[in-house]
Scaffold this motif. Structure first.
Motif, PDB file in Angstrom:
ATOM      1  N   LEU A 109      74.086  62.506  17.900  1.00 36.50           N
ATOM      2  CA  LEU A 109      75.381  61.864  17.731  1.00 36.50           C
ATOM      3  C   LEU A 109      76.482  62.897  17.498  1.00 36.50           C
ATOM      4  CD1 LEU A 109      74.273  59.032  15.281  1.00 36.50           C
ATOM      5  CD2 LEU A 109      74.649  58.805  17.740  1.00 36.50           C
ATOM      6  N   GLY A 110      77.672  62.555  17.999  1.00 40.84           N
ATOM      7  CA  GLY A 110      78.849  63.344  17.663  1.00 40.84           C
ATOM      8  C   GLY A 110      79.214  63.123  16.206  1.00 40.84           C
ATOM      9  N   GLU A 111      80.179  63.903  15.714  1.00 35.87           N
ATOM     10  CA  GLU A 111      80.497  63.855  14.289  1.00 35.87           C
ATOM     11  C   GLU A 111      80.924  62.460  13.838  1.00 35.87           C
ATOM     12  OE1 GLU A 111      83.273  66.113  10.940  1.00 35.87           O
ATOM     13  OE2 GLU A 111      83.450  66.645  13.058  1.00 35.87           O
ATOM     14  N   THR A 112      81.787  61.791  14.584  1.00 36.00           N
ATOM     15  CA  THR A 112      82.262  60.461  14.173  1.00 36.00           C
ATOM     16  C   THR A 112      81.119  59.472  14.100  1.00 36.00           C
ATOM     17  OG1 THR A 112      84.432  60.885  15.169  1.00 36.00           O
ATOM     18  CG2 THR A 112      83.837  58.587  14.735  1.00 36.00           C
ATOM     19  N   ASP A 113      80.279  59.435  15.141  1.00 35.89           N
ATOM     20  CA  ASP A 113      79.149  58.499  15.141  1.00 35.89           C
ATOM     21  C   ASP A 113      78.119  58.874  14.084  1.00 35.89           C
ATOM     22  OD1 ASP A 113      80.195  56.954  17.158  1.00 35.89           O
ATOM     23  OD2 ASP A 113      79.133  57.983  18.779  1.00 35.89           O
ATOM     24  N   TYR A 114      77.948  60.184  13.840  1.00 40.80           N
ATOM     25  CA  TYR A 114      76.995  60.601  12.809  1.00 40.80           C
ATOM     26  C   TYR A 114      77.452  60.105  11.433  1.00 40.80           C
ATOM     27  CZ  TYR A 114      73.915  63.499   9.959  1.00 40.80           C
ATOM     28  OH  TYR A 114      72.968  63.923   9.053  1.00 40.80           O
ATOM     29  N   ASN A 115      78.744  60.196  11.169  1.00 39.33           N
ATOM     30  CA  ASN A 115      79.269  59.702   9.894  1.00 39.33           C
ATOM     31  C   ASN A 115      79.068  58.196   9.761  1.00 39.33           C
ATOM     32  OD1 ASN A 115      80.083  62.273   9.175  1.00 39.33           O
ATOM     33  ND2 ASN A 115      82.160  62.017   9.988  1.00 39.33           N
ATOM     34  N   GLU A 116      79.216  57.485  10.872  1.00 38.92           N
ATOM     35  CA  GLU A 116      78.954  56.040  10.856  1.00 38.92           C
ATOM     36  C   GLU A 116      77.481  55.764  10.592  1.00 38.92           C
ATOM     37  OE1 GLU A 116      81.159  52.946  11.600  1.00 38.92           O
ATOM     38  OE2 GLU A 116      81.945  54.519  10.288  1.00 38.92           O
ATOM     39  N   ALA A 117      76.609  56.581  11.197  1.00 37.89           N
ATOM     40  CA  ALA A 117      75.177  56.419  10.960  1.00 37.89           C
ATOM     41  C   ALA A 117      74.837  56.708   9.491  1.00 37.89           C
ATOM     42  CB  ALA A 117      74.395  57.345  11.887  1.00 37.89           C
ATOM     43  N   PHE A 118      75.515  57.694   8.917  1.00 34.80           N
ATOM     44  CA  PHE A 118      75.307  58.013   7.494  1.00 34.80           C
ATOM     45  C   PHE A 118      75.712  56.820   6.627  1.00 34.80           C
ATOM     46  CE2 PHE A 118      76.562  59.753   3.401  1.00 34.80           C
ATOM     47  CZ  PHE A 118      75.498  60.605   3.106  1.00 34.80           C
ATOM     48  N   ARG A 119      76.840  56.196   6.975  1.00 34.33           N
ATOM     49  CA  ARG A 119      77.297  55.023   6.227  1.00 34.33           C
ATOM     50  C   ARG A 119      76.305  53.867   6.360  1.00 34.33           C
ATOM     51  NH1 ARG A 119      80.257  50.353   7.226  1.00 34.33           N
ATOM     52  NH2 ARG A 119      80.587  50.902   9.447  1.00 34.33           N
ATOM     53  N   ALA A 120      75.798  53.653   7.580  1.00 29.08           N
ATOM     54  CA  ALA A 120      74.837  52.577   7.800  1.00 29.08           C
ATOM     55  C   ALA A 120      73.558  52.828   7.020  1.00 29.08           C
ATOM     56  CB  ALA A 120      74.541  52.460   9.293  1.00 29.08           C
ATOM     57  N   HIS A 121      73.111  54.083   6.993  1.00 28.84           N
ATOM     58  CA  HIS A 121      71.886  54.419   6.258  1.00 28.84           C
ATOM     59  C   HIS A 121      72.052  54.166   4.758  1.00 28.84           C
ATOM     60  CE1 HIS A 121      68.207  56.481   5.203  1.00 28.84           C
ATOM     61  NE2 HIS A 121      68.885  57.352   4.426  1.00 28.84           N
ATOM     62  N   GLY A 122      73.214  54.541   4.213  1.00 27.78           N
ATOM     63  CA  GLY A 122      73.445  54.358   2.781  1.00 27.78           C
ATOM     64  C   GLY A 122      73.575  52.916   2.378  1.00 27.78           C
ATOM     65  N   ASN A 123      74.004  52.056   3.306  1.00 31.17           N
ATOM     66  CA  ASN A 123      74.222  50.644   2.973  1.00 31.17           C
ATOM     67  C   ASN A 123      73.194  49.708   3.592  1.00 31.17           C
ATOM     68  OD1 ASN A 123      77.066  50.541   1.548  1.00 31.17           O
ATOM     69  ND2 ASN A 123      77.301  51.950   3.286  1.00 31.17           N
ATOM     70  N   GLY A 124      72.195  50.286   4.236  1.00 36.77           N
ATOM     71  CA  GLY A 124      71.140  49.454   4.822  1.00 36.77           C
ATOM     72  C   GLY A 124      71.622  48.570   5.962  1.00 36.77           C
ATOM     73  N   LEU A 125      72.591  49.070   6.733  1.00 35.05           N
ATOM     74  CA  LEU A 125      73.145  48.279   7.832  1.00 35.05           C
ATOM     75  C   LEU A 125      72.443  48.600   9.148  1.00 35.05           C
ATOM     76  CD1 LEU A 125      76.958  48.651   7.025  1.00 35.05           C
ATOM     77  CD2 LEU A 125      75.432  46.749   6.431  1.00 35.05           C
ATOM     78  N   LEU A 126      72.386  47.621   9.991  1.00 33.58           N
ATOM     79  CA  LEU A 126      71.815  47.813  11.317  1.00 33.58           C
ATOM     80  C   LEU A 126      72.811  48.547  12.218  1.00 33.58           C
ATOM     81  CD1 LEU A 126      70.235  44.289  11.968  1.00 33.58           C
ATOM     82  CD2 LEU A 126      68.985  46.417  11.541  1.00 33.58           C
ATOM     83  N   VAL A 127      72.279  49.346  13.126  1.00 37.24           N
ATOM     84  CA  VAL A 127      73.105  49.999  14.141  1.00 37.24           C
ATOM     85  C   VAL A 127      72.575  49.603  15.515  1.00 37.24           C
ATOM     86  CG1 VAL A 127      73.609  51.952  12.639  1.00 37.24           C
ATOM     87  CG2 VAL A 127      71.694  52.103  14.253  1.00 37.24           C
TER      88      VAL A 127
END
Length: 393
Positions: free
Chosen positions: A345-363
């Motif tokens: 992932l690029g930086e923006t998408d990686y940060n979104e993935a980090f947020r999803a991981h911390g909050n247990g959200l689906l991607v």
């Protein structure tokens, strides 16, 4: 499956119109030899071996015995073209149609088939047509989950019927499809494409693809069966190489028990290059290998346009900023099985993935699936997004 396996009786015959029948004779190479006030006499094209054959048509359609004369004309055409009269009628009504007929061999009285076998065969035929039409625009051995709209639309135009005698499914494949046919209101229905048929219409390309894929698949299956080639040979790109959907369809035509079936490809002369029908006999052993080959391609081959939805279970990047790698555990839209997929992932998408991981959200991520052994990766990503959680609604 011989030409006479399913010859319909005259009682079930519905004669095509006189003008449509004469138009067909002209377009398929027949010549008007003589005409008077009562009849017209037609002779076949120069390439026909039996040159003594003639067709006699009445001058008017409203004569009492028109239906009988039309049936006799179709019997003569049937002999010359090695096709069934009803197939020629469908050809005329469609304005040009090739035919693919499948003869099933269930252990039941002639003209009957178990419901599960008939359902399997009809579903397989539809998938076969769609896969062949899709293969004209894609040389991928595993088609994307979403088939091209043109392929689906063309399959919807095809018409299936059963023939008496043995249990035969007869599929009429029109030469033109909705993407290439322009309707002229001044031409009577059923005669549109008889006026002008392109030299290589879309439907003929589909028929040619279906035949080429079936021949290639059967040949490979025979080599695998004899031990001359490994199953992985189905994964090699070559002219006419069948894709996974075509292989699965050819495997399913014989039903879950893989009963022997025969398939015949008969081309209309209206598109030129007409030849004698081609016959294939697919054995139970060949069908099992084709099914295994389809599974092999779907589990081992890379494919495009795959969407995975799941949870981010691992993240890694070398610094605080920049690109990184995520591992998504979820289900892809083409397999339905939970697996782990590596995603760069690029930086923006990686940060979104980090947020999803911390909050247990689906991607959800869409891209090309690359398989290397047991490792699965999504590359050439076209979209990545985090699905909203309950607190976001």
């Amino acid at each position: 499956m011989s030409q006479l396996d399913a010859a319909p009786g005259r009682a079930a015959f519905k004669a095509p119109g006189l003008e449509a029948l004469k138009n067909y004779l002209q377009r398929s190479g027949w010549s008007l030899e003589d005409v008077d006030g009562r009849t017209s006499l037609w002779r076949p094209a120069d390439g026909v071996a039996d040159r003594v054959i003639r067709i006699v048509l009445p001058a008017q359609q409203n004569v009492r015995d028109y239906s009988e004369r039309a049936y006799e004309a179709l019997e003569a055409l049937s002999f010359v073209e090695r096709r069934l009269p009803q197939e020629i009628v469908n050809d005329i009504l469609f304005g040009g149609a090739d035919n693919v007929a499948v003869r099933l061999t269930p252990d039941v009285p002639p003209g009957e088939a178990p419901l599960n076998l008939a359902h399997s065969a009809i579903s397989a035929l539809k998938n076969y047509v769609v896969a062949a039409a899709a293969a004209l625009d894609s040389d991928s051995l595993v088609l994307p989950p979403r088939r091209p709209q043109r392929a689906e639309a063309y399959a919807a135009q095809a018409r299936i019927s059963t023939q008496p005698g043995s249990f035969i499914l007869s599929l009429a494949l029109p030469l033109d499809d909705v993407y290439s046919t322009e309707t002229d209101d001044s031409v009577p229905p059923g005669q549109e494409s008889l006026v002008q048929v392109p030299p290589q219409p879309f439907g003929r390309k589909v028929t040619n693809r279906m035949l080429a894929a079936a021949r290639k698949a059967q040949g490979l299956a025979e080599h695998v069966s004899e031990g001359n080639l490994p199953l992985s040979s189905f994964g090699e790109h070559s002219p006419g190489a069948p894709n996974a959907t075509e292989l699965a369809a050819l495997s399913s035509l014989g039903g879950v028990d893989h009963g022997t079936y025969q398939v015949r490809f008969a081309k209309t002369p209206l598109a030129g290059g007409a030849t004698l029908p081609a016959f294939l006999r697919i054995t139970p052993g060949q069908q099992r290998i084709l099914g295994e080959a389809a599974d092999y391609l779907r589990t081992k081959q890379s494919r495009a346009g795959v969407t995975v939805t799941g949870l981010v279970v691992r993240l890694f990047r070398e610094g605080k900023y920049g690109r990184g790698e995520a591992v998504v555990q979820g289900v892809s839209d083409d397999s339905g099985e939970p697996r782990r997929y590596r995603v760069e992932l690029g930086e923006t998408d990686y940060n979104e993935a980090f947020r999803a991981h911390g909050n247990g959200l689906l991607v959800t991520v869409t891209g090309d699936l690359d398989i290397r052994g047991t490792r699965r990766s999504i590359r050439r990503i076209t979209s990545f997004s985090v699905l909203p959680g309950p607190e976001d609604e």
